[in-house]
Design a protein around this motif. Structure first.
Motif, PDB file in Angstrom:
ATOM      1  N   GLY A 174      66.000   5.730  19.883  1.00 28.66           N
ATOM      2  CA  GLY A 174      66.917   6.491  20.719  1.00 28.66           C
ATOM      3  C   GLY A 174      67.320   7.809  20.072  1.00 28.66           C
ATOM      4  O   GLY A 174      66.973   8.093  18.913  1.00 28.66           O
ATOM      5  N   LEU A 175      68.062   8.602  20.822  1.00 27.89           N
ATOM      6  CA  LEU A 175      68.474   9.919  20.356  1.00 27.89           C
ATOM      7  C   LEU A 175      69.882   9.883  19.795  1.00 27.89           C
ATOM      8  O   LEU A 175      70.717   9.075  20.207  1.00 27.89           O
ATOM      9  N   ARG A 176      70.136  10.780  18.880  1.00 26.99           N
ATOM     10  CA  ARG A 176      71.485  10.913  18.325  1.00 26.99           C
ATOM     11  C   ARG A 176      72.441  11.410  19.410  1.00 26.99           C
ATOM     12  O   ARG A 176      72.047  12.194  20.269  1.00 26.99           O
ATOM     13  N   ALA A 177      73.693  10.993  19.322  1.00 25.45           N
ATOM     14  CA  ALA A 177      74.717  11.543  20.217  1.00 25.45           C
ATOM     15  C   ALA A 177      74.978  12.991  19.808  1.00 25.45           C
ATOM     16  O   ALA A 177      75.064  13.306  18.616  1.00 25.45           O
ATOM     17  N   VAL A 178      75.075  13.846  20.796  1.00 27.62           N
ATOM     18  CA  VAL A 178      75.319  15.268  20.503  1.00 27.62           C
ATOM     19  C   VAL A 178      76.778  15.450  20.111  1.00 27.62           C
ATOM     20  O   VAL A 178      77.688  15.031  20.840  1.00 27.62           O
TER      21      VAL A 178
ATOM     22  N   ALA B 245      60.211   3.208   7.840  1.00 25.84           N
ATOM     23  CA  ALA B 245      59.184   2.882   8.839  1.00 25.84           C
ATOM     24  C   ALA B 245      58.436   4.154   9.239  1.00 25.84           C
ATOM     25  O   ALA B 245      59.059   5.175   9.543  1.00 25.84           O
ATOM     26  N   MET B 246      57.100   4.080   9.237  1.00 25.74           N
ATOM     27  CA  MET B 246      56.322   5.267   9.577  1.00 25.74           C
ATOM     28  C   MET B 246      56.438   5.581  11.072  1.00 25.74           C
ATOM     29  O   MET B 246      56.180   4.726  11.918  1.00 25.74           O
ATOM     30  N   VAL B 247      56.810   6.804  11.368  1.00 24.81           N
ATOM     31  CA  VAL B 247      56.913   7.234  12.771  1.00 24.81           C
ATOM     32  C   VAL B 247      55.911   8.335  13.101  1.00 24.81           C
ATOM     33  O   VAL B 247      55.662   8.621  14.270  1.00 24.81           O
TER      34      VAL B 247
ATOM     35  N   ASP C 247      54.382   7.780  16.622  1.00 23.99           N
ATOM     36  CA  ASP C 247      54.565   6.437  17.160  1.00 23.99           C
ATOM     37  C   ASP C 247      55.671   6.519  18.215  1.00 23.99           C
ATOM     38  O   ASP C 247      56.862   6.374  17.911  1.00 23.99           O
ATOM     39  N   LEU C 248      55.269   6.748  19.453  1.00 23.53           N
ATOM     40  CA  LEU C 248      56.246   6.985  20.508  1.00 23.53           C
ATOM     41  C   LEU C 248      57.079   5.738  20.825  1.00 23.53           C
ATOM     42  O   LEU C 248      58.266   5.848  21.154  1.00 23.53           O
ATOM     43  N   GLU C 249      56.474   4.571  20.720  1.00 26.94           N
ATOM     44  CA  GLU C 249      57.224   3.338  20.996  1.00 26.94           C
ATOM     45  C   GLU C 249      58.354   3.155  19.990  1.00 26.94           C
ATOM     46  O   GLU C 249      59.482   2.808  20.362  1.00 26.94           O
TER      47      GLU C 249
ATOM     48  N   GLU D 131      59.355  18.012  11.526  1.00 28.20           N
ATOM     49  CA  GLU D 131      60.737  17.669  11.173  1.00 28.20           C
ATOM     50  C   GLU D 131      61.697  18.016  12.310  1.00 28.20           C
ATOM     51  O   GLU D 131      62.594  17.231  12.641  1.00 28.20           O
ATOM     52  N   ASN D 132      61.514  19.191  12.895  1.00 29.09           N
ATOM     53  CA  ASN D 132      62.371  19.614  14.018  1.00 29.09           C
ATOM     54  C   ASN D 132      62.202  18.681  15.212  1.00 29.09           C
ATOM     55  O   ASN D 132      63.162  18.388  15.929  1.00 29.09           O
ATOM     56  N   LEU D 133      60.973  18.212  15.424  1.00 24.03           N
ATOM     57  CA  LEU D 133      60.691  17.306  16.534  1.00 24.03           C
ATOM     58  C   LEU D 133      61.377  15.955  16.330  1.00 24.03           C
ATOM     59  O   LEU D 133      61.867  15.339  17.283  1.00 24.03           O
ATOM     60  N   LEU D 134      61.449  15.491  15.087  1.00 27.66           N
ATOM     61  CA  LEU D 134      62.026  14.183  14.789  1.00 27.66           C
ATOM     62  C   LEU D 134      63.546  14.221  14.604  1.00 27.66           C
ATOM     63  O   LEU D 134      64.206  13.180  14.684  1.00 27.66           O
ATOM     64  N   ALA D 135      64.080  15.396  14.353  1.00 30.34           N
ATOM     65  CA  ALA D 135      65.515  15.526  14.037  1.00 30.34           C
ATOM     66  C   ALA D 135      66.457  14.913  15.071  1.00 30.34           C
ATOM     67  O   ALA D 135      67.491  14.346  14.697  1.00 30.34           O
ATOM     68  N   PRO D 136      66.173  14.981  16.383  1.00 33.94           N
ATOM     69  CA  PRO D 136      67.142  14.447  17.366  1.00 33.94           C
ATOM     70  C   PRO D 136      67.248  12.921  17.402  1.00 33.94           C
ATOM     71  O   PRO D 136      68.173  12.387  18.022  1.00 33.94           O
TER      72      PRO D 136
END
Length: 200
Positions: free
Chosen positions: A97-101, A61-63, A89-91, A27-32
């Motif tokens: 993309g990443l969330r804006a900080v 969608a499964m990631v 699923d890295l692609e 979860e922490n890895l996917l949070a950003p």
């Protein structure tokens, strides 16, 4: 014989606790990453342990799929210790993309924490509790998380005790006791709807 049973229970509890920690890491890895909703289900392949594995879905969608490797795989490969595996699923993640900080100022008004102790059947996962409580849409709710999980002892087989912590904080003023009591009652009612039995 009783000692062997106790060891088996202890090993199962330790494995379940390890999976929960591993799920938290995923979860922490996917949070950003950018998504509206992150959810989990148990539709994992046969090479994962059926009770200690999950899929992560971003907006359906499964990631990722992750968990403890099945005993059959472990035996076939002559592995002595439990092995945990996460497939991402890295692609798909890269395409999101990443969330804006964003930085938000610390609250001017004090936060209040409340603990709720419940007993649930093993089939009820924290994800269901989180959805139920977040679905209340309490404006002052800042955090909802499990603090402690316990099996055995006075807890019947097939069930577990969980200590849940809620953090409440308002941007408009100090929370009043009656507000906290009302929200607490709503949280308790939502958890009871899932079959939870509150412990005193």
């Amino acid at each position: 014989m009783g000692g062997a049973l106790d060891v088996s229970k202890s090993e199962k509890a330790a494995a379940a606790e390890a999976f929960r920690g591993f799920k938290g890491d995923v979860e922490n890895l996917l949070a950003p990453f950018q998504y509206r909703e992150l959810s989990f289900d148990r539709e994992t392949p046969d090479y994962f342990h059926p009770g200690q594995s999950a899929r992560a879905l971003m907006d359906g969608a499964m990631v990722a799929q992750f968990g403890r490797i099945a005993e059959s795989v472990k035996s076939a490969r002559k592995l002595r210790q439990d092995v945990f595996l996460a497939e991402l699923d890295l692609e798909l993640l890269h395409s999101r993309g990443l969330r804006a900080v964003r930085f938000s100022p610390l609250g001017k008004y004090p936060a209040v924490e409340r603990d709720f102790s419940f007993v649930f059947e093993d089939k009820v996962e924290f994800e269901a509790m989180r959805r139920a409580v977040m679905g209340l849409r309490l404006g002052a709710l800042r955090e909802f998380r499990p603090v402690e999980i316990f099996r055995g002892g006075a807890i019947p087989a097939g069930k577990y005790s969980v200590l849940l912590r809620v953090k409440l904080q308002s941007d408009e003023g100090t929370l009043r006791d009656e507000q906290i009591a009302q929200w607490s009652a709503q949280i308790v009612a939502a958890l009871r709807e899932l079959g939870g039995v509150q412990r005193t």
